[in-house]
Design a protein around this motif. Structure first.
Motif, PDB file in Angstrom:
ATOM      1  N   ILE A  64       0.187  -1.424   0.079  1.00  0.00           N
ATOM      2  CA  ILE A  64       0.077   0.271   0.071  1.00  0.00           C
ATOM      3  C   ILE A  64       0.793   1.565  -0.207  1.00  0.00           C
ATOM      4  O   ILE A  64       0.636   2.360  -0.812  1.00  0.00           O
ATOM      5  N   ILE A 122      -5.668   4.268   2.627  1.00  0.00           N
ATOM      6  CA  ILE A 122      -6.437   2.573   3.033  1.00  0.00           C
ATOM      7  C   ILE A 122      -6.113   2.227   4.482  1.00  0.00           C
ATOM      8  O   ILE A 122      -4.712   2.583   4.516  1.00  0.00           O
ATOM      9  N   VAL A 135     -12.427  -6.338   2.300  1.00  0.00           N
ATOM     10  CA  VAL A 135     -12.278  -5.427   2.035  1.00  0.00           C
ATOM     11  C   VAL A 135     -13.722  -4.375   2.676  1.00  0.00           C
ATOM     12  O   VAL A 135     -14.575  -4.216   2.210  1.00  0.00           O
ATOM     13  N   LEU A 152      -7.632  -2.171  -5.067  1.00  0.00           N
ATOM     14  CA  LEU A 152      -7.025  -0.803  -3.955  1.00  0.00           C
ATOM     15  C   LEU A 152      -7.112   0.139  -4.797  1.00  0.00           C
ATOM     16  O   LEU A 152      -7.439   1.312  -4.620  1.00  0.00           O
TER      17      LEU A 152
END
Lengths: 609, 153
Positions: free
Chosen positions: A37, A46, A65, A88
């Motif tokens: 990420i 996130i 998620v 994502l």
């Protein structure tokens, strides 16, 4: 505070950190997700959060998620970059990591559409996957401890007991005694000093709901005990946890410390004149300590041997004082009943069994895990709708409920509604909620022997009927499994079984013969095959089987011969191999290494002479 | 203060906490050494026979020294129906000890446990606190070898 922080993120990744997922490497996945990420520059959008047990342990590591509730399972470290980039970053959920009920069906993206979750009714597990058990503020954020506040400030102790009685809540440890009645007995028992105890000595093999509740939502148990203490008039409580659950002890100690810091345990709780403290006591590996009088002896630092009742613990318990004992799941129901009322609670379930029950669905089942279902649901619904049926297209044979005290329920009773009475009528019992599914490859005589071995080892030895009776039953079952049993052995087992039931003092002995009696009742033909034909139909009992190599399909790949630890397999490359039965130890390695395209190693019964 | 004094002090020299005291002794020494039990008996003014009966009644206690690595095989029902007996037999054969025993080189102690409550991972073998799930007869050999290799490092 944490809740507020969560709103600032676009997406939340919930990584399950329960015992099952953690053992499957969920922390490695969490690290990999966080790194990836950052790599993609998404760290401000996130958040990665670890949660308590989601219950679907077979599928670990699990990532959900939110807010869309997309469910990913069996994630591998190497899948992480693809997942982060596709879902994502680009917003395209990854089908290949989603749950697929069967090869013919499409992938199911959302958790709530998966059969395993869809058919459950969460009361005790209402916070499942939603809170951090090490943070009391999250529990309070979900209206935690508001039932305690209600019980302390707006209800009198008799009103609390009245509510629990009206709810119809019964003991979830197995016997199903009405909780409110138990509380009342202890409340009206003479004596100033009283104790309450939480029984977390979850000894039934295959049952792990209490472990999960203690690890995932310790405050709900503490809150239930506080309400119970108020109703009964106790100022000291003990939580007895078995030594095999170190993580549960750790989480409990953290929760207790936080509750003390917040003034929810200790002197003058919430500004009232009510005071209460809780100690955690760890067991030391004795199954019989799940029996209440043995458990009390163990807390007192003695050998855990049951004593005759009466006097019941409600009159004479810990150190001779009135004591109320309930199991973890029972305590966890209490705050919800106080919050939502007896009427609501009693609207769920059957006539005599109210509310829900947590089962651990394990063994030969596709969806292993913890499931909370309303009382009255049928066995078939649990096994097929929630459990997803039996793996590898095998046939369902039986389900074992109630641990070593329970029995095996056959296919004919799949429509049986599950409640205390229904299970007893089938010769089994609710027990703490273990549900071990067995398929055609499970030998019922071997299962009976397994349980009798268990109870025989765990018998405290006080009653001769239990100490000697279980031993005799093990001897007879060993004989049958070895092919040296006679037909009279079945009647002999039944006779000994009935005597042990009648003449033993505590629950362990009184129920020890259930696994034998139910397997004889429903699977007599399997016993007879062992005795008459020296054949184990499920190909389990070692003395009655042989491993052989099918000359039709053996290609001479030599894998089995190379792996055989006792050099029992001979044959040259590209030539048919054979097993020397005199050298074979029946370890089964050859069968497990034979390539699936040949399937040349087979089991056969009766044994080859 | 000696180790044993500290353990007893932590438990306020209470005889009712004998099980917890023995658990701490075992955590410290990996088993319950005879001289320590004698010392506990004297300091708590508790008969050695009582302590011995507790130490032998509860399965978690060991009166003999354990090996460097503790290998625990779960024998819960879910593990049983998924093949734990075969896995255990294979480990016994591989280590050359029976359940409860310690290898001659003092590397491994083999024990069983009734249920770890992690049935989704059945059959489970725990080595030094690490859970190894879905084990099979041919996987355990390699698993033990890994720990054997560790002794050199």
């Amino acid at each position: 505070m944490r809740k507020k922080a969560r709103k600032d993120f676009r997406l939340h990744l919930l990584v399950c950190a329960g015992t099952g997922c953690a053992a499957n490497g969920s922390f490695i996945i969490k690290d990999a997700l966080e790194k990836e990420i950052v790599k993609q520059g998404l760290e401000d959008e996130i958040a990665v959060i670890t949660t308590d047990c989601q219950g679907f342990c077979e599928r670990g590591p699990i990532v959900i998620v939110q807010p869309d509730g997309i469910f990913y399972h069996r994630i591998k470290k190497e899948d992480v970059p693809h997942l982060v980039e596709e879902h994502l970053f680009k917003g395209r959920p990854v089908k290949s990591m989603m749950f697929v009920p069967s090869p013919e069906e499409p992938a199911i993206p959302r958790l709530m559409d998966i059969g395993f979750f869809k058919h459950q009714r969460l009361i005790v597990l209402r916070h499942r996957g939603r809170l951090d058990p090490e943070n009391i503020e999250e529990y309070i954020g979900f209206e935690g401890y508001s039932s305690l506040e209600k019980a302390l400030t707006r209800m009198t102790p008799p009103e609390i007991i009245k509510e629990i009685k009206a709810s119809g809540l019964r003991g979830r440890g197995g016997a199903g005694f009405p909780t409110g009645v138990k509380w009342e007995l202890c409340r009206t028992s003479p004596g100033k000093k009283k104790y309450i105890v939480c029984n977390g000595d979850e000894g039934d093999p295959g049952a792990f709901m209490d472990r999960s509740v203690l690890e995932s939502d310790p405050h709900t148990v503490i809150e239930g005990m506080l309400i119970g203490a108020r109703a009964i008039g106790a100022h000291k409580g003990y939580i007895y946890v078995r030594s095999e659950y170190p993580l549960a002890v750790k989480k409990l100690l953290i929760a207790l410390r936080q509750a003390e810091e917040y003034g929810l345990l200790g002197e003058n709780i919430l500004g009232t004149n009510f005071s209460f403290t809780i100690d955690v006591v760890q067991g030391a590996g004795a199954f019989v300590c799940g029996e209440e009088t043995a458990l009390l002896a163990s807390i007192e630092g003695k050998v855990g041997r049951p004593r005759p009742r009466p006097p019941y613990p409600a009159e004479k318990g810990l150190w001779g004082r009135p004591t109320n004992i309930n199991n973890v799941e029972t305590w966890a129901n209490v705050p919800v009943i106080i919050a939502r009322g007896a009427l609501w609670f009693s609207s769920i379930g059957t006539k005599r069994s109210k509310g829900t029950k947590i089962f651990s669905l394990v063994g030969k089942i596709n969806n292993t895990g913890l499931v909370e279902v309303p009382m009255g649901i049928t066995l078939g619904q649990i096994i097929y709708d929630i459990g997803g049926g039996i793996p590898d297209g095998k046939e369902f044979k039986a389900v074992q409920t109630g641990g070593p005290s329970g029995g095996c329920i056959p296919r004919e009773l799949l429509d049986l509604p599950i409640d205390y009475e229904g299970l007893s009528k089938a010769g089994s019992m609710m027990g703490s909620g273990g549900m071990i599914v067995m398929d055609e490859d499970t030998c019922m005589v071997d299962v009976a022997r397994y349980f009798l071995n268990f109870t025989q080892e765990e018998s405290c030895g006080k009653c001769p009927s239990c100490r000697l009776g279980t031993k005799q039953m093990v001897h007879i079952l060993n004989r049958i499994c070895e092919g040296t049993g006679g037909e009279h052995d079945i009647a002999f087992l039944e006779e000994v079984g009935r005597s042990v039931k009648l003449a033993s003092l505590c629950g362990l002995g009184q129920t020890a013969s259930n696994p034998v009696l139910t397997t004889i009742k429903y699977f007599r033909e399997e016993y007879l095959a062992h005795i008459r034909e020296k054949r184990c139909p499920a190909l389990v009992c070692k003395s009655l089987i042989s491993y052989i190599i099918d000359p039709q399909t053996c290609s001479g790949c030599t894998v089995c011969a190379k792996n055989c630890p006792s050099a029992a397999i001979s044959g040259e490359a590209k030539k048919i191999h054979t097993i020397d039965q005199t050298k074979c130890t029946k370890c089964g390695i050859c069968l497990s290494v034979c390539p699936p395209k040949f399937k040349a190693v087979k089991k056969t019964s009766p044994a080859v002479q | 203060m000696s180790k044993i004094e500290k353990i007893l002090k932590d438990h306020h020299y209470k005889r009712s906490r004998i099980i917890q005291i023995l658990q701490h002794v075992q955590a410290e020494y990996k088993y319950l050494p005879k001289d320590i039990l004698e010392s506990v008996s004297q300091k708590l003014k508790m008969p050695l026979s009582t302590i011995y009966s507790i130490a032998t009644f509860y399965a978690a206690f060991s009166l003999t020294p354990r090996g460097k690595h503790l290998c625990t095989v779960c024998m819960g029902t879910a593990c049983h129906v998924r093949g734990a007996p075969d896995v255990l037999a294979r480990i016994e054969e591989k280590l050359g000890v029976e359940t409860g025993g310690t290898t001659d080189d003092k590397q491994f102690t083999l024990e069983t446990v009734n249920c770890l409550g992690a049935c989704a991972l059945a059959p489970i073998v725990v080595i030094d606190g690490t859970y190894h799930g879905q084990t099979t007869v041919n996987k355990v050999g390699g698993l033990l070898d890994k720990y054997h290799e560790k002794k050199g490092t």
